[in-house]
Scaffold this motif. Structure first.
Motif, short mmCIF file in Angstrom:
data_model
loop_
_atom_site.label_atom_id
_atom_site.label_comp_id
_atom_site.label_asym_id
_atom_site.label_seq_id
_atom_site.Cartn_x
_atom_site.Cartn_y
_atom_site.Cartn_z
N ASP A 29 -9.15 2.10 0.65
CA ASP A 29 -8.23 2.46 -0.43
C ASP A 29 -7.92 3.94 -0.46
O ASP A 29 -6.78 4.33 -0.72
CB ASP A 29 -8.82 2.00 -1.77
CG ASP A 29 -7.83 2.12 -2.90
OD1 ASP A 29 -6.80 1.41 -2.86
OD2 ASP A 29 -8.08 2.93 -3.82
N GLU A 62 -4.20 5.57 -0.28
CA GLU A 62 -3.71 6.49 -1.31
C GLU A 62 -3.18 7.77 -0.67
O GLU A 62 -2.12 8.28 -1.04
CB GLU A 62 -4.82 6.81 -2.30
CG GLU A 62 -4.37 7.75 -3.40
CD GLU A 62 -5.48 8.07 -4.40
OE1 GLU A 62 -5.14 8.49 -5.51
OE2 GLU A 62 -6.67 7.92 -4.05
N ASN A 105 1.99 5.70 -6.76
CA ASN A 105 1.36 5.08 -7.92
C ASN A 105 0.55 3.87 -7.50
O ASN A 105 1.04 3.01 -6.77
CB ASN A 105 2.43 4.63 -8.92
CG ASN A 105 3.23 5.78 -9.45
OD1 ASN A 105 2.68 6.83 -9.76
ND2 ASN A 105 4.53 5.60 -9.54
N LYS A 106 -0.69 3.79 -7.99
CA LYS A 106 -1.52 2.63 -7.71
C LYS A 106 -0.92 1.44 -8.46
O LYS A 106 -0.60 1.53 -9.64
CB LYS A 106 -2.96 2.86 -8.13
CG LYS A 106 -3.85 1.70 -7.72
CD LYS A 106 -5.30 2.04 -7.79
CE LYS A 106 -6.07 0.84 -7.27
NZ LYS A 106 -7.19 1.20 -6.46
N GLN A 108 -0.09 -3.20 -7.96
CA GLN A 108 -0.42 -4.45 -7.28
C GLN A 108 0.88 -5.22 -7.06
O GLN A 108 1.71 -5.33 -7.96
CB GLN A 108 -1.38 -5.28 -8.14
CG GLN A 108 -1.95 -6.48 -7.42
CD GLN A 108 -2.94 -7.22 -8.30
OE1 GLN A 108 -2.52 -7.98 -9.15
NE2 GLN A 108 -4.23 -6.99 -8.08
N ASP A 167 -3.64 -4.99 -3.92
CA ASP A 167 -3.76 -3.65 -4.50
C ASP A 167 -3.33 -2.61 -3.48
O ASP A 167 -3.74 -2.67 -2.32
CB ASP A 167 -5.21 -3.37 -4.91
CG ASP A 167 -5.66 -4.24 -6.06
OD1 ASP A 167 -4.84 -4.50 -6.98
OD2 ASP A 167 -6.83 -4.67 -6.05
N TYR A 184 -0.47 1.19 -3.07
CA TYR A 184 0.22 2.35 -3.63
C TYR A 184 1.70 2.30 -3.30
O TYR A 184 2.08 2.18 -2.13
CB TYR A 184 -0.40 3.64 -3.08
CG TYR A 184 -1.84 3.78 -3.49
CD1 TYR A 184 -2.17 4.46 -4.65
CD2 TYR A 184 -2.85 3.20 -2.73
CE1 TYR A 184 -3.50 4.56 -5.06
CE2 TYR A 184 -4.18 3.30 -3.12
CZ TYR A 184 -4.49 3.98 -4.29
OH TYR A 184 -5.80 4.07 -4.68
N TYR A 194 -1.41 -0.17 1.83
CA TYR A 194 -2.70 -0.71 1.41
C TYR A 194 -3.59 -0.92 2.63
O TYR A 194 -3.12 -0.89 3.77
CB TYR A 194 -2.53 -2.02 0.64
CG TYR A 194 -1.86 -3.15 1.39
CD1 TYR A 194 -2.61 -4.17 1.99
CD2 TYR A 194 -0.48 -3.23 1.48
CE1 TYR A 194 -2.00 -5.22 2.66
CE2 TYR A 194 0.15 -4.28 2.15
CZ TYR A 194 -0.62 -5.27 2.73
OH TYR A 194 0.00 -6.31 3.40
#
Length: 157
Positions: A101, A105, A112-113, A115, A120, A122, A134
């Motif tokens: 993760d 990022e 922005n994080k 889903q 999950d 960004y 991801y």
């Protein structure tokens, strides 16, 4: 993790992604293959909206990039429809670093994080393209599209 490796990986993936998308020219309108509903890139599955076909001239498979800091294996597939919308999917992995993760990022450059369809990752926007990055099974996945709504159609858990 070595910051130099992260910076190099970040810069490479952004440049490679944008170069593949911007490599489109008029001769690429002669698309190969037929419309498909599913795509698999380096073992990661995706959905494609009807009417999208792969642009072979802009795709690369198992491209090995190595330097003194990082060995990187990357495959990129570019898809386009007859309206000029495009989708680019890049999956990369390294024998030295397993994507997680924090790498996703970093690659999103402050995205922005969020889903998408249970995944999950960004969101990010670069040069008129929307993207989502991801980590999956130690691989880094970057999906970009000319229309942000296409990301919802492409990404699956």
């Amino acid at each position: 993790m070595n910051k130099k490796v992260l910076v190099l990986l970040s810069l490479f993936l952004v440049v490679a992604s944008m170069a593949a998308v911007s490599a489109f020219n008029v001769s690429d309108l002669f698309l190969s293959g037929s419309a498909t509903k599913n795509a698999t890139v380096e073992g990661v599955n995706f959905n494609l909206p009807d009417g999208f076909s792969e642009v072979d001239a802009s795709s690369s498979k198992n491209e090995v990039l190595n330097n003194s800091y990082l060995d990187l294996n990357m495959s990129t597939q570019v898809f386009m429809n007859d309206k000029g919308d495009n989708i680019e999917i890049s999956v990369s992995d390294s024998s030295l670093i397993k994507a997680d993760d924090s790498i996703a990022e970093t690659i999103s450059m402050g995205g922005n994080k969020t889903q998408i369809n249970g995944v999950d990752g960004y969101n990010f926007d670069v040069a008129g393209y929307s993207g989502f990055t991801y980590a999956k099974d130690g691989k880094l996945v970057v999906v970009s599209a000319s229309d942000k709504e296409l990301l919802n159609d492409v990404i699956i858990a």
